[in-house]
Design an enzyme around this catalytic site. Sequence first.
Site, PDB file in Angstrom:
ATOM      1  N   CYS A 166      31.393  81.395   1.809  1.00  0.00           N
ATOM      2  CA  CYS A 166      32.026  80.727   2.951  1.00  0.00           C
ATOM      3  C   CYS A 166      33.451  81.195   3.200  1.00  0.00           C
ATOM      4  O   CYS A 166      34.030  80.876   4.248  1.00  0.00           O
ATOM      5  CB  CYS A 166      31.985  79.209   2.764  1.00  0.00           C
ATOM      6  SG  CYS A 166      32.700  78.625   1.217  1.00  0.00           S
TER       7      CYS A 166
ATOM      8  N   ARG B 223      39.783  67.736   9.404  1.00  0.00           N
ATOM      9  CA  ARG B 223      39.647  68.501   8.148  1.00  0.00           C
ATOM     10  C   ARG B 223      40.592  67.847   7.153  1.00  0.00           C
ATOM     11  O   ARG B 223      41.811  67.912   7.296  1.00  0.00           O
ATOM     12  CB  ARG B 223      40.003  69.969   8.377  1.00  0.00           C
ATOM     13  CG  ARG B 223      39.867  70.858   7.128  1.00  0.00           C
ATOM     14  CD  ARG B 223      40.210  72.291   7.475  1.00  0.00           C
ATOM     15  NE  ARG B 223      40.306  73.128   6.300  1.00  0.00           N
ATOM     16  CZ  ARG B 223      39.311  73.850   5.789  1.00  0.00           C
ATOM     17  NH1 ARG B 223      38.126  73.804   6.361  1.00  0.00           N
ATOM     18  NH2 ARG B 223      39.492  74.598   4.720  1.00  0.00           N
TER      19      ARG B 223
ATOM     20  N   GLN C   8      30.192  74.386   8.215  1.00  0.00           N
ATOM     21  CA  GLN C   8      29.956  75.664   7.553  1.00  0.00           C
ATOM     22  C   GLN C   8      28.478  75.834   7.232  1.00  0.00           C
ATOM     23  O   GLN C   8      27.901  76.898   7.447  1.00  0.00           O
ATOM     24  CB  GLN C   8      30.775  75.749   6.264  1.00  0.00           C
ATOM     25  CG  GLN C   8      30.561  77.036   5.471  1.00  0.00           C
ATOM     26  CD  GLN C   8      31.114  78.258   6.150  1.00  0.00           C
ATOM     27  OE1 GLN C   8      32.297  78.324   6.456  1.00  0.00           O
ATOM     28  NE2 GLN C   8      30.256  79.255   6.399  1.00  0.00           N
TER      29      GLN C   8
ATOM     30  N   ARG D  43      30.597  80.481  12.598  1.00  0.00           N
ATOM     31  CA  ARG D  43      31.319  79.211  12.677  1.00  0.00           C
ATOM     32  C   ARG D  43      31.655  78.906  14.132  1.00  0.00           C
ATOM     33  O   ARG D  43      31.555  77.759  14.582  1.00  0.00           O
ATOM     34  CB  ARG D  43      32.611  79.267  11.843  1.00  0.00           C
ATOM     35  CG  ARG D  43      32.424  79.245  10.346  1.00  0.00           C
ATOM     36  CD  ARG D  43      31.947  77.892   9.845  1.00  0.00           C
ATOM     37  NE  ARG D  43      32.863  76.812  10.174  1.00  0.00           N
ATOM     38  CZ  ARG D  43      33.958  76.508   9.481  1.00  0.00           C
ATOM     39  NH1 ARG D  43      34.305  77.213   8.416  1.00  0.00           N
ATOM     40  NH2 ARG D  43      34.720  75.481   9.837  1.00  0.00           N
TER      41      ARG D  43
ATOM     42  N   HIS E 146      30.743  69.844   3.812  1.00  0.00           N
ATOM     43  CA  HIS E 146      31.255  70.832   4.770  1.00  0.00           C
ATOM     44  C   HIS E 146      30.107  71.189   5.723  1.00  0.00           C
ATOM     45  O   HIS E 146      29.598  72.308   5.727  1.00  0.00           O
ATOM     46  CB  HIS E 146      31.738  72.069   4.020  1.00  0.00           C
ATOM     47  CG  HIS E 146      32.661  72.943   4.806  1.00  0.00           C
ATOM     48  ND1 HIS E 146      32.955  72.734   6.139  1.00  0.00           N
ATOM     49  CD2 HIS E 146      33.362  74.066   4.443  1.00  0.00           C
ATOM     50  CE1 HIS E 146      33.792  73.664   6.547  1.00  0.00           C
ATOM     51  NE2 HIS E 146      34.051  74.477   5.552  1.00  0.00           N
TER      52      HIS E 146
ATOM     53  N   ASP F 124      30.903  80.388  -4.049  1.00  0.00           N
ATOM     54  CA  ASP F 124      32.171  79.905  -3.493  1.00  0.00           C
ATOM     55  C   ASP F 124      33.233  80.059  -4.579  1.00  0.00           C
ATOM     56  O   ASP F 124      32.918  80.346  -5.740  1.00  0.00           O
ATOM     57  CB  ASP F 124      32.030  78.436  -3.069  1.00  0.00           C
ATOM     58  CG  ASP F 124      33.173  77.948  -2.175  1.00  0.00           C
ATOM     59  OD1 ASP F 124      34.060  78.764  -1.833  1.00  0.00           O
ATOM     60  OD2 ASP F 124      33.184  76.759  -1.826  1.00  0.00           O
TER      61      ASP F 124
END
Length: 318
Positions: free
Chosen positions: A278, A116, A146, A306, A143, A238
């Site tokens: 998310c 990450r 996700q 997730r 991402h 988001d």
Amino acid sequence: MTNSTQKDTGLNLRGRDFIGLADYSSEEIQYLIDLAVELKRKQKEGEVYQPLKGKTLGMIFEKSSTRTRVSFEVGMFQLGGHALFLSRNDLQIGRGETIWDTAQTLSRYLDGIMIRTFAHRTVIELARGATIPIINGLSDLSHPCQALADYQTIYERKGSLKGLKLAYIGDGNNMVHSLMVGGCKLGMNVSVASPEGYGPDREMIEASREIAAQTGSQLQIVTDPKEAVADADVIYTDVWASMGFEEEQAERVVAFRNYQVNEELVKYAKPDYLFMHCLPAHRGEEVSEGIIDGSHSIVFDQAENRLHAQKAIMAAIL
């Protein structure tokens, strides 16, 4: 799900990197979704399934996280393996060792690496240097973990994905890039509304349009949130200032002031729309409290998935 299932479907993902959804076919993405649903069922029913017993995942974190760290660590444990947390300060990268040398060294110890990070090129360089599978836990470009969990969540709620419309309202960031690519791969119609100057990356738009042309999907990039949300099955948003853009928070609040997902905007969507985010969320900014905490919201189903989606990725490629 066993190794024989991969053989039965004609798919074998063992040894593959998971850097972006563009690297996977529509059938492979659907396979991972189906596997995630199956692993979720096993976990809920208390069925022990440990195909990764004796395997170790290294988790490199240059960006902090709640969901990514906990879900990967717990997921690896449930699959019978071990997850090792590695911050930048734990590695010689912080003192100037190259990504290549780090990748080569860790490949001698580990069975896979999740990273990450900020720059997507770091993920690419790690994959080039490693001889073990690399999982993109987040980069500035995409991402994919996700997005896979998101499409699993929609699939569970709607029963299918093809032909559904997903409307994304807000910043054209890494999240929307993966949603565009994944949605077009899976035959969904994706509509994105962002203020001028804050839209998705042009190369990601073009890549998604090429995919859409092959799958029959539609990709719409607009500036009007109402146009994007019209007849949407799913509304997604988001934060306005992603990690690394905090210094732009004040100007972004002004630029995005008409892009809040609220009770007025959702009237343009289908009556049974789903709301997704998310997380973490800033209530009162990109979404009103009534929407994110309302009956259409499935944000915590996303968060839970997730765990299951990433278990599917690890079980398939490790």
